[in-house]
Design an enzyme around this catalytic site. Structure first.
Site, short mmCIF file in Angstrom:
data_model
loop_
_atom_site.label_atom_id
_atom_site.label_comp_id
_atom_site.label_asym_id
_atom_site.label_seq_id
_atom_site.Cartn_x
_atom_site.Cartn_y
_atom_site.Cartn_z
N ASP A 172 0.84 -1.20 0.00
CA ASP A 172 0.00 0.00 0.00
C ASP A 172 0.87 1.25 0.00
O ASP A 172 0.71 2.15 0.83
CB ASP A 172 -0.93 0.00 1.22
CG ASP A 172 -2.12 -0.93 1.03
OD1 ASP A 172 -2.38 -1.33 -0.12
OD2 ASP A 172 -2.78 -1.26 2.03
N LEU B 110 3.99 -1.11 -9.76
CA LEU B 110 4.01 -2.39 -10.45
C LEU B 110 2.71 -2.65 -11.21
O LEU B 110 2.67 -3.49 -12.11
CB LEU B 110 4.27 -3.53 -9.47
CG LEU B 110 5.61 -3.50 -8.73
CD1 LEU B 110 5.76 -4.71 -7.81
CD2 LEU B 110 6.77 -3.42 -9.70
N HIS C 91 18.01 -5.64 -12.46
CA HIS C 91 16.80 -5.25 -11.73
C HIS C 91 16.77 -5.83 -10.32
O HIS C 91 16.05 -5.31 -9.46
CB HIS C 91 15.55 -5.66 -12.51
CG HIS C 91 15.25 -7.13 -12.49
ND1 HIS C 91 15.74 -8.01 -13.43
CD2 HIS C 91 14.52 -7.88 -11.63
CE1 HIS C 91 15.30 -9.22 -13.17
NE2 HIS C 91 14.56 -9.17 -12.08
N ARG D 37 9.33 -24.08 -18.82
CA ARG D 37 10.00 -22.78 -19.00
C ARG D 37 10.50 -22.62 -20.42
O ARG D 37 10.34 -21.56 -21.05
CB ARG D 37 11.16 -22.66 -18.01
CG ARG D 37 11.93 -21.35 -18.13
CD ARG D 37 13.12 -21.33 -17.19
NE ARG D 37 13.86 -20.08 -17.29
CZ ARG D 37 14.79 -19.85 -18.19
NH1 ARG D 37 15.11 -20.78 -19.09
NH2 ARG D 37 15.43 -18.68 -18.21
N ARG E 77 0.25 -1.24 -36.82
CA ARG E 77 0.67 -2.63 -37.02
C ARG E 77 1.57 -2.80 -38.24
O ARG E 77 1.61 -3.86 -38.88
CB ARG E 77 -0.56 -3.54 -37.14
CG ARG E 77 -0.30 -5.00 -36.86
CD ARG E 77 -0.09 -5.27 -35.37
NE ARG E 77 0.10 -6.69 -35.09
CZ ARG E 77 0.23 -7.18 -33.86
NH1 ARG E 77 0.20 -6.37 -32.84
NH2 ARG E 77 0.40 -8.47 -33.67
#
Length: 595
Positions: free
Chosen positions: A88, A95, A185, A312, A400
């Site tokens: 909060d 994010l 990151h 994965r 596009r």
């Protein structure tokens, strides 16, 4: 007996009682009783009452409570009050403006989820996994308590705070082309967490716990990952370890890459992209235990772990590195590189306070700079030109009119094993072009080295996984060859060279294809082939005419084709080809009975 003496008495009898009293995340004792205990102490010591489960954040007041989350992947779960105080905040709510899969959303319309819900999901799995291991082996893990479980949950919650815009594109493509190689990151997540704690005056997390949260976030990357692979275990009586290093393997496992971060993003991404996976993540957590300070798995789960690794690789092949999605990513990177020459937002990556202002809205800001940047005075017309160049690329993306995927080719395994592999440059491809119809320029060609592995480069992750035979066992071991299927993988990494053309003209794309094939023959011999054959002149001619881009000589053909449907136009063009195909097609039709 006084209330104070009773409180102290029960703490001596059972130290976990006060742990429960202070714990809002698991809520064993009543808040009223806890407040009474603290009030009694305050009266005796003449000090103000300050409860550990009371908010000491100046922006809120009252009791701390957790949060119930209803998630489409994990169902309904609860996060602790400490986690709620973190999410909060302005820094964490950022994010919501970072799509989990970045520009893949332009190819998979369902992939609209963002890193906010992924981080909540990882926090839930981190708490669930570590709590399960601790509850099952509490006597063997005497140094672990509920505060450690809380630290792991917060690490799962905060592990992606340092992600830049557009998923990994910002870090791996944009910053790399800007010459920044010492930024990742994970380290930024630790910096943003420090900034979040200070900016929001969150005082209920101790310095020691905060340090461990940051350690668990970065443990699966860089030096932490290398240390995890080769660290020796420290067995104690009973075969377990008294240390807590196994907790660092829950969120970011640098030893074998099996962690809850992977569990969540694979399940979530597959759900939103419509891909079916066969790995059972819940079963993996169920059949695990801590031996010698590391998380081990029952030997029967080796095939489930293989399915995890295969899942994965499948997601990378089908979704994360989708050829159209990569074309869009290259367009975004080109637009950002142009805009950065004027706006200099790449300089914001070193300060957490500046970095949290960057999100996926950056593209909209550049596109609508005339509106958002009215108060921004650019120094000269050259900077304006850079903004306009970026806007032109974004305009192509909106219409596009993407960069064209040309073809790709696998890099032979023997070439990789020799260790002499070097990806070609765009100029290397141009130098191999032998035609004269089109003038190729290196700036119009993009070479992508698409690498897919089982998360540990060319290493076998199963070599770094330890197993146990029975649930009561306190001995770990590597998997024996006779226990594995003969159909298991032998190669753990593949590389493919992909070629894209910024110039969407059909003849230019065809010329790039020919040049790339010539380079393949020069480097790998005549046996090298591309996965996509070159378009035939027939199809090329139809596409040009349907777009109205042919020369004046085609005007007559346009007139003869006007009023016909697309299929009729194709038939007319097919039957006009002077290669004998018309006669052969008629003979085939008579033989098969189709007119």
């Amino acid at each position: 007996i006084s209330l104070v003496d009773w409180r102290r008495h029960i703490c001596v009898q059972d130290p976990r009682t006060m742990e429960n009293l202070h714990d809002d995340g698991f809520g064993v004792a009543s808040q009223a009783a806890h407040d009474a205990f603290l009030s009694a102490d305050a009266v005796q010591s003449h000090e103000p009452t300050i409860s550990p489960v009371r908010v000491v954040n100046e922006h809120t007041s009252g009791k701390l409570h957790g949060k119930i989350i209803n998630d489409p992947v994990h169902g309904t779960y609860r996060l602790s009050a400490e986690s709620k105080m973190i999410f909060d905040t302005r820094q964490f709510q950022r994010l919501r403006r970072l799509k989990q899969l970045g520009m893949t959303y332009y190819v998979f319309p369902g992939a609209s989820h963002n890193r906010f819900e992924h981080s909540l999901g990882v926090a839930h799995l981190a708490q669930k996994f570590s709590q399960q291991l601790w509850s099952f082996q509490r006597s063997e893990l005497p140094d672990v308590d509920r505060s450690d479980i809380q630290v792991v949950e917060m690490a799962g919650l905060c592990h992606d705070l340092g992600h830049g815009p557009f998923s990994h594109v910002f870090e791996r493509e944009f910053l790399r082309q800007k010459g920044v190689g010492d930024w990742d990151h994970e380290d930024m997540s630790a910096k943003v967490l420090d900034h979040l704690i200070d900016d929001n005056h969150i005082d209920i997390i101790s310095e020691d716990d905060l340090k461990r949260v940051k350690q668990y976030i970065t443990s699966g990357h860089g030096a932490g990952a290398e240390a995890a692979k080769c660290r020796p275990g420290k067995p104690t009586a009973g075969g377990s370890s008294a240390s807590k290093r196994w907790l660092s393997e829950v969120v970011a496992n640098g030893r074998n890459s099996i962690d809850v971060d992977k569990f969540d993003y694979l399940a979530r991404d597959a759900l939103y992209c419509g891909v079916n996976l066969s790995c059972n993540f819940g079963r993996l957590m169920q059949f695990s235990k801590v031996i010698d300070d590391e998380i081990c798995y029952k030997y029967t789960e080796y095939s489930n772990i293989y399915e995890l690794l295969h899942a994965r690789a499948l997601m990378h092949r089908a979704v994360y590195t989708h050829k159209k999605a990569k074309a869009i990513e290259f367009m975004v990177v080109d637009a950002l590189l142009e805009a950065d020459k004027a706006l200099k937002f790449s300089e914001d990556i070193w300060s957490a306070e500046d970095f949290v202002r960057l999100d996926d809205n950056l593209l909209d800001y550049v596109e609508n700079f005339d509106f958002y940047g009215r108060a921004w005075s650019l120094k000269d017309d050259g900077m304006v030109a850079h903004i306009e160049a970026a806007q032109d690329i974004i305009a192509r993306l909106r219409r596009r009119q993407l960069y064209k995927y040309v073809t790709d080719a696998p890099v032979p395994t023997e070439t990789l094993e020799r260790g002499h592999w070097r990806a070609p440059s765009a100029q290397d491809i141009v130098n191999c072009y032998g035609g004269s119809d089109v003038k190729l320029c290196a700036k119009d060609i993009i070479i992508q080295e698409n690498k897919i592995d089982y998360s540990m480069k060319d290493d076998n992750p199963l070599d770094h996984v330890h197993f146990y035979d029975f649930i009561e066992s306190n001995e770990k071991r590597k998997l024996r060859p006779e226990q594995m299927s003969s159909m298991m993988m032998h190669d753990f990494e593949e590389k493919r060279l992909r070629v894209y053309s910024r110039n969407a003209d059909v003849r230019h794309v065809h010329a790039v294809h020919e040049a790339f094939e010539a380079w393949l023959r020069r480097v790998f011999g005549s046996g090298a082939i591309t996965s996509t054959p070159a378009k035939t002149l027939k199809k090329e001619r139809f596409n040009k005419m349907s777009l109205g881009t042919d020369s004046d000589a085609a005007a007559g053909e346009h007139a003869s084709l006007s009023g016909l449907t697309a299929s009729q136009q194709r038939k007319r063009l097919d039957f006009d080809q002077p290669d004998g195909n018309t006669t052969d097609r008629k003979k085939t039709s008579r033989r098969t009975g189709r007119g």
